[in-house]
Design an enzyme around this catalytic site. Sequence first.
Site, PDB file in Angstrom:
ATOM      1  N   TRP A 112       0.828  -1.199   0.000  1.00 43.65           N
ATOM      2  CA  TRP A 112       0.000   0.000   0.000  1.00 43.65           C
ATOM      3  C   TRP A 112       0.865   1.252   0.000  1.00 43.65           C
ATOM      4  CZ3 TRP A 112      -4.431  -0.433   4.144  1.00 43.65           C
ATOM      5  CH2 TRP A 112      -5.124  -1.649   3.968  1.00 43.65           C
TER       6      TRP A 112
HETATM    7 FE1  SF4 Z   1       3.829  -1.841   2.300  1.00 46.29          FE
HETATM    8 FE2  SF4 Z   1       5.073  -1.621   4.677  1.00 46.29          FE
HETATM    9 FE3  SF4 Z   1       2.648  -0.550   4.350  1.00 46.29          FE
HETATM   10 FE4  SF4 Z   1       2.987  -3.220   4.440  1.00 46.29          FE
HETATM   11  S1  SF4 Z   1       3.351  -1.738   6.128  1.00 46.29           S
HETATM   12  S2  SF4 Z   1       1.707  -2.082   2.985  1.00 46.29           S
HETATM   13  S3  SF4 Z   1       4.931  -3.461   3.384  1.00 46.29           S
HETATM   14  S4  SF4 Z   1       4.527   0.071   3.289  1.00 46.29           S
END
Ligand code: SF4
Length: 153
Positions: free
Chosen positions: A43
């Site tokens: 995301w």
């Molecule tokens: Fe991507 Fe890190 Fe967010 Fe998970 S926590 S969606 S790996 S940015």
Amino acid sequence: MPTFVYMTRCDGCGHCVDICPSDIMHIDPTYRRAINIEPNMCWECYACVKACPQNAIDCRGYSDFAPMGHSVRVLREEEKATISWKLIFRDGREKNFVSPIRTTPWGSIKSASDYAPPTKEAMNSQELAHEPDGLNIDKLPALTPDQLKLGVV
Ligand code: SF4
Ligand code: SF4
């Protein structure tokens, strides 16, 4: 910019696994280090980047907006409550950004289970849980019928 993990920095604490809303941060069963198993599903919320105590998670830019390539280094400084981003482009240009990690103290946000379950009326309401109180407003903004127009005038 999906994330990736420097395995030599990671100590396998699992904070990124716990916080990832896309459930794509996993601990590699062989190496006991974190790995983003599906960057396409990232995301790009950077919750994992901010949560990592070892500064082990970085981001890689897509070629459409970073055609020259660059490195993004992230530094989390909990004592200062800041997170710093250093971008270094291939031609040597450098950009630095510093932001607050968050605006409330760590651990101060209640989890969903700390709230009373929604009533039957709330379940049938158009409003989401804890709206509008959670938004610190009296009621949600909405158009009145006289503000709506049919078709293009
Ligand atoms: Fe991507 Fe890190 Fe967010 Fe998970 S926590 S969606 S790996 S940015
Ligand atoms: Fe490794 Fe950082 Fe994830 Fe902990 S939060 S498992 S140190 S990448």
